[in-house]
Design a protein around this motif. Structure first.
Motif, PDB file in Angstrom:
ATOM      1  N   ILE A 127       0.838  -1.193   0.000  1.00 10.01           N
ATOM      2  CA  ILE A 127       0.000   0.000   0.000  1.00 10.01           C
ATOM      3  C   ILE A 127       0.875   1.245   0.000  1.00 10.01           C
ATOM      4  O   ILE A 127       1.595   1.511   0.955  1.00 10.01           O
ATOM      5  CB  ILE A 127      -0.928   0.023   1.233  1.00 10.01           C
ATOM      6  CG1 ILE A 127      -1.872  -1.178   1.208  1.00 10.01           C
ATOM      7  CG2 ILE A 127      -1.725   1.321   1.273  1.00 10.01           C
ATOM      8  CD1 ILE A 127      -2.800  -1.242   2.406  1.00 10.01           C
ATOM      9  N   ALA A 128       0.801   1.997  -1.072  1.00  7.36           N
ATOM     10  CA  ALA A 128       1.542   3.258  -1.153  1.00  7.36           C
ATOM     11  C   ALA A 128       0.682   4.383  -0.596  1.00  7.36           C
ATOM     12  O   ALA A 128      -0.527   4.230  -0.407  1.00  7.36           O
ATOM     13  CB  ALA A 128       1.912   3.551  -2.602  1.00  7.36           C
ATOM     14  N   GLY A 132      -5.068  11.463   0.482  1.00  9.43           N
ATOM     15  CA  GLY A 132      -5.546  11.781   1.822  1.00  9.43           C
ATOM     16  C   GLY A 132      -4.451  11.623   2.856  1.00  9.43           C
ATOM     17  O   GLY A 132      -4.324  12.434   3.777  1.00  9.43           O
ATOM     18  N   GLY A 133      -3.642  10.590   2.694  1.00  9.34           N
ATOM     19  CA  GLY A 133      -2.537  10.368   3.612  1.00  9.34           C
ATOM     20  C   GLY A 133      -1.479  11.446   3.485  1.00  9.34           C
ATOM     21  O   GLY A 133      -0.871  11.858   4.476  1.00  9.34           O
ATOM     22  N   LYS A 134      -1.269  11.925   2.259  1.00  4.88           N
ATOM     23  CA  LYS A 134      -0.269  12.979   2.040  1.00  4.88           C
ATOM     24  C   LYS A 134      -0.740  14.304   2.643  1.00  4.88           C
ATOM     25  O   LYS A 134       0.060  15.055   3.202  1.00  4.88           O
ATOM     26  CB  LYS A 134       0.007  13.125   0.547  1.00  4.88           C
ATOM     27  CG  LYS A 134       0.722  11.919  -0.053  1.00  4.88           C
ATOM     28  CD  LYS A 134       0.962  12.090  -1.545  1.00  4.88           C
ATOM     29  CE  LYS A 134       1.696  10.885  -2.122  1.00  4.88           C
ATOM     30  NZ  LYS A 134       1.918  11.004  -3.580  1.00  4.88           N
ATOM     31  N   VAL A 191     -11.592   1.590   2.817  1.00  6.20           N
ATOM     32  CA  VAL A 191     -12.567   1.484   1.730  1.00  6.20           C
ATOM     33  C   VAL A 191     -11.877   1.089   0.428  1.00  6.20           C
ATOM     34  O   VAL A 191     -12.339   0.197  -0.302  1.00  6.20           O
ATOM     35  CB  VAL A 191     -13.321   2.820   1.551  1.00  6.20           C
ATOM     36  CG1 VAL A 191     -14.181   2.768   0.284  1.00  6.20           C
ATOM     37  CG2 VAL A 191     -14.176   3.114   2.763  1.00  6.20           C
ATOM     38  N   THR A 192     -10.763   1.741   0.122  1.00  7.60           N
ATOM     39  CA  THR A 192     -10.058   1.492  -1.141  1.00  7.60           C
ATOM     40  C   THR A 192      -9.532   0.065  -1.238  1.00  7.60           C
ATOM     41  O   THR A 192      -9.591  -0.555  -2.309  1.00  7.60           O
ATOM     42  CB  THR A 192      -8.880   2.482  -1.300  1.00  7.60           C
ATOM     43  OG1 THR A 192      -9.384   3.821  -1.242  1.00  7.60           O
ATOM     44  CG2 THR A 192      -8.175   2.251  -2.628  1.00  7.60           C
ATOM     45  N   PHE A 197      -8.466  -6.800   2.073  1.00  8.38           N
ATOM     46  CA  PHE A 197      -8.566  -7.159   3.480  1.00  8.38           C
ATOM     47  C   PHE A 197      -9.611  -8.235   3.732  1.00  8.38           C
ATOM     48  O   PHE A 197      -9.493  -9.026   4.657  1.00  8.38           O
ATOM     49  CB  PHE A 197      -8.883  -5.921   4.329  1.00  8.38           C
ATOM     50  CG  PHE A 197      -7.864  -4.828   4.207  1.00  8.38           C
ATOM     51  CD1 PHE A 197      -6.507  -5.134   4.183  1.00  8.38           C
ATOM     52  CD2 PHE A 197      -8.239  -3.500   4.114  1.00  8.38           C
ATOM     53  CE1 PHE A 197      -5.546  -4.121   4.066  1.00  8.38           C
ATOM     54  CE2 PHE A 197      -7.298  -2.491   4.005  1.00  8.38           C
ATOM     55  CZ  PHE A 197      -5.948  -2.814   3.975  1.00  8.38           C
ATOM     56  N   SER A 198     -10.651  -8.248   2.885  1.00 10.88           N
ATOM     57  CA  SER A 198     -11.737  -9.205   3.095  1.00 10.88           C
ATOM     58  C   SER A 198     -11.549 -10.510   2.330  1.00 10.88           C
ATOM     59  O   SER A 198     -12.303 -11.458   2.532  1.00 10.88           O
ATOM     60  CB  SER A 198     -13.082  -8.575   2.693  1.00 10.88           C
ATOM     61  OG  SER A 198     -13.082  -8.215   1.313  1.00 10.88           O
TER      62      SER A 198
END
Length: 201
Positions: A127-128, A132-134, A191-192, A197-198
């Motif tokens: 995961i890069a 939103g993280g930036k 969400v992305t 994950f599921s």
């Protein structure tokens, strides 16, 4: 080690050094040591933050982009940012700039995000950082520099008693925004990458 990863490693190694640079004057109560730290804290942190740009720049320039780098880079960011927020808990005046509850909330978010990255790696996905993280990181850095500017003024002997309360309120507001953005970006990652994950092993 690749050049880009060396810049990332420098950020990891800088974190404990910066912690000591910030807190040794608090522990010693020595005005001279406090003034020396005030002169070097912000420039050194600026250089450390620049390594985040340099590692990405040279990774792309030298074709060194890798899954390891996508994991190592955010790990280094977490190390440095959590160290900065831990420093915000203390001051030479004895009054911190960041309420402990905000620090705990960010700590939980970063640990949870690290766990998600580990799960994604176990499923073959690195995961890069997303936009939103930036944006969250920009507020992390801005809040940290604001706190350091206020603390440096105190260590240099400037009389900011008349605006001390206002500065701490601004710091709290900025750190609160950091918490809000951190959880918004965390939700975006969930969400992305929900399918990853599921998915069943």
């Amino acid at each position: 080690m690749k050049l880009s990863n060396r810049f990332t490693l420098a950020r990891v190694l800088f974190a404990p050094f910066f912690f000591l640079l910030y807190y040794v004057p608090v522990w010693l109560g020595n005005p001279l040591v406090a003034k020396i730290s005030a002169f070097v804290m912000i420039p050194l942190l600026a250089i450390a933050q620049l390594t985040d740009y340099w590692d990405g720049h040279y990774a792309r320039k030298n074709g060194e982009v890798s899954d390891f780098g996508k994991i190592f880079d955010p790990f280094a960011d977490v190390m440095l940012n959590l160290t900065l927020f831990l420093c915000a808990q203390g001051s030479v005046t004895g009054k911190g700039y960041m309420p402990i509850v905000l620090f705990i909330l960010i700590l939980y978010r970063e640990f949870s995000m690290t766990f998600l990255r580990m799960v994604a790696v176990s499923k073959g996905t690195a995961i890069a950082a997303r936009k939103g993280g930036k944006l969250k990181t920009v507020f992390y850095i801005s809040s940290g520099f604001f706190m350091l500017a206020a603390e440096s003024a105190v260590r240099l002997g400037f009389d900011i008693s008349s605006c001390d309360s206002a500065l701490r309120v601004v710091a709290i507001v900025m750190f609160s925004i950091c918490v809000l953005l951190s959880y918004i970006s965390f939700s975006d990652y969930i969400v992305t990458f929900s399918k990853i994950f599921s998915s069943k092993d």
